[in-house]
Design a protein around this motif. Structure first.
Motif, short mmCIF file in Angstrom:
data_model
loop_
_atom_site.label_atom_id
_atom_site.label_comp_id
_atom_site.label_asym_id
_atom_site.label_seq_id
_atom_site.Cartn_x
_atom_site.Cartn_y
_atom_site.Cartn_z
N GLU A 25 0.82 -1.22 0.00
CA GLU A 25 0.00 0.00 0.00
C GLU A 25 0.86 1.27 0.00
N GLY A 26 2.17 1.11 -0.02
CA GLY A 26 3.07 2.25 -0.01
C GLY A 26 3.54 2.67 1.37
N LYS A 27 3.21 1.88 2.40
CA LYS A 27 3.65 2.21 3.75
C LYS A 27 5.11 1.77 3.94
N LYS A 28 5.79 2.43 4.88
CA LYS A 28 7.13 2.04 5.27
C LYS A 28 7.06 1.42 6.67
N VAL A 29 7.68 0.26 6.82
CA VAL A 29 7.70 -0.43 8.11
C VAL A 29 9.15 -0.51 8.57
N LEU A 30 9.42 0.10 9.73
CA LEU A 30 10.79 0.22 10.23
C LEU A 30 10.98 -0.54 11.53
N LEU A 31 12.22 -0.89 11.81
CA LEU A 31 12.60 -1.46 13.09
C LEU A 31 13.02 -0.32 14.00
N SER A 32 12.31 -0.12 15.11
CA SER A 32 12.69 0.90 16.08
C SER A 32 13.55 0.27 17.16
N VAL A 33 14.67 0.90 17.46
CA VAL A 33 15.64 0.36 18.40
C VAL A 33 15.72 1.22 19.64
N GLY A 34 15.61 0.58 20.79
CA GLY A 34 15.80 1.30 22.05
C GLY A 34 14.53 1.38 22.86
N GLY A 35 13.96 2.60 22.94
CA GLY A 35 12.81 2.82 23.79
C GLY A 35 13.24 3.10 25.22
N ALA A 36 12.27 3.32 26.07
CA ALA A 36 12.57 3.70 27.46
C ALA A 36 13.34 2.63 28.21
N ASN A 37 13.14 1.36 27.87
CA ASN A 37 13.79 0.27 28.61
C ASN A 37 14.98 -0.31 27.89
N GLY A 38 15.21 0.08 26.65
CA GLY A 38 16.28 -0.52 25.85
C GLY A 38 17.52 0.35 25.79
N GLN A 39 18.35 0.31 26.81
CA GLN A 39 19.58 1.09 26.82
C GLN A 39 20.59 0.47 25.85
#
Length: 365
Positions: free
Chosen positions: A106-120
């Motif tokens: 559909e033209g969307k981009k799906v990314l891997l997000s790294v880290g977050g509040a708990n992922g140092q």
């Protein structure tokens, strides 16, 4: 404050005239006006699980939250999908993959997000850097993702004492992250999407405090050398304009989250540029408007600093056309401002898709 104000005044002509915004990446990577949202793919936090196939159509970029390291300094990332006991209704791996492919079709981009509040994530060594690149690549290849989002928080990034030259950082966790992201970009080429979601403390606070050893928190402004080094490859920077204390803008006034003026002031800093800790010889140059989106909580429970829909629209009006502005007056108009980011898709679905429905058409105007 007078030192900072004087430095900014002396620098104004340089930043606004002699230091134009860098050329934006190819706009085909992300829609011209985009909604970016985080999908709780590996955990639940009270908002409920949303299957990939059920992500509402308004979201143009879907960040899978989160890949986290096996330890803060290993660099070895793991992306573990939420288990049924925690996320009732979770789909199978095959269905998840099929959902990703359908969104991409559909033209969307799906990314891997790294880290977050708990992922140092502290890439203190070359070995950690290389493990980061290898493990991120494995996850991206496993799911056929379009790129990576860097959401380093907490103590993932900092500047060592004396590391004050924006263009030539020396702190290992900063240098190794820059090298790792360059390696990923080289591996995947021009179609690779790179986004970042720092907190205001790591970016705009650099206007007041930058570099370790000055009595300030060494994390102040610590994202800036990463952003600067990768600005030619950066598709989107969406600073988290929430969970933030008051931040000084280019008017030398403190701005508080949750209203249009805060967003206008924070975004204007990115699109105007600013001296670091008042030093006109150490300047963060403007980004292109196409590279910048406003980061927001999708709903009240999603984060401190929720901004009501009318205030978000006021901020967009002010930044894009110079209308509907409040006390803060931006240094220009930015009709190509890329859009909005929200934490999170799950919280928005939980609240009846108010964010997506209210902002999609408005942000695309």
């Amino acid at each position: 404050m007078s030192r900072i104000r004087t430095a900014l005044a002396a620098l104004a002509g340089l930043v606004l005239a002699a230091a134009p915004a860098s050329a934006a990446p190819e706009p085909a990577a992300v829609p011209e006006h985009a909604l970016v949202g985080y999908l709780h793919a590996s955990f639940a936090n009270g908002s409920g699980y949303v299957r990939m196939a059920d992500v509402p159509a308004e979201w143009d970029v879907i960040d899978l939250a989160f890949a986290e390291p096996t330890s803060p300094t290993s660099g070895q990332l793991e992306f573990t999908r939420c288990q049924a006991a925690e996320c009732p209704g979770v789909e199978s791996d095959e269905e998840f993959l099929a959902g990703i492919r359908a969104k991409q079709a559909e033209g969307k981009k799906v990314l891997l997000s790294v880290g977050g509040a708990n992922g140092q994530v502290r890439l203190e060594t070359a070995a950690a850097r290389d493990a980061f690149v290898a493990s991120a690549s494995e996850i991206i290849d496993r799911w056929g993702l379009d790129g990576i989002d860097i959401d380093f928080e907490g103590h993932s990034l900092e500047l060592a004492p004396g590391d004050t030259d924006l263009k030539n950082p020396t702190t290992p966790v900063v240098v190794n992250l820059i090298d790792a992201l360059r390696a990923l970009n080289d591996r995947y080429g021009a179609d690779f999407v790179l986004t970042m979601a720092p907190e205001t403390f790591f970016v705009q606070v650099g206007y007041q405090h930058y570099g370790g050893g000055t009595g300030a928190d060494p994390r102040a402004g610590a994202y800036l050398p990463v952003i600067d080094a990768l600005r030619a490859d950066l598709d989107l920077l969406h600073v988290q304009n929430y969970n933030s204390g008051p931040v000084m803008g280019l008017d030398d006034q403190y701005h508080t989250m949750g209203n249009a003026d805060f967003h206008v002031a924070m975004i204007d800093m990115l699109l105007t540029g600013f001296p670091l800790a008042g030093n006109p010889n150490n300047t963060f140059a403007p980004l292109a408007p196409e590279q910048v989106a406003i980061g927001l909580p999708a709903a009240n429970p999603a984060g401190n600093g929720f901004t009501p829909v009318p205030e978000v629209h006021k901020a967009l009006d002010c930044l894009r056309s110079g209308t509907n502005c409040g006390p803060y007056q931006p240094h220009g108009t930015y009709p190509k401002l890329r859009g909005l980011m929200a934490w999170s898709i799950n919280w928005d679905v939980y609240h009846g898709n108010e964010f997506a429905k209210s902002h999609d058409a408005y942000a695309a105007r």
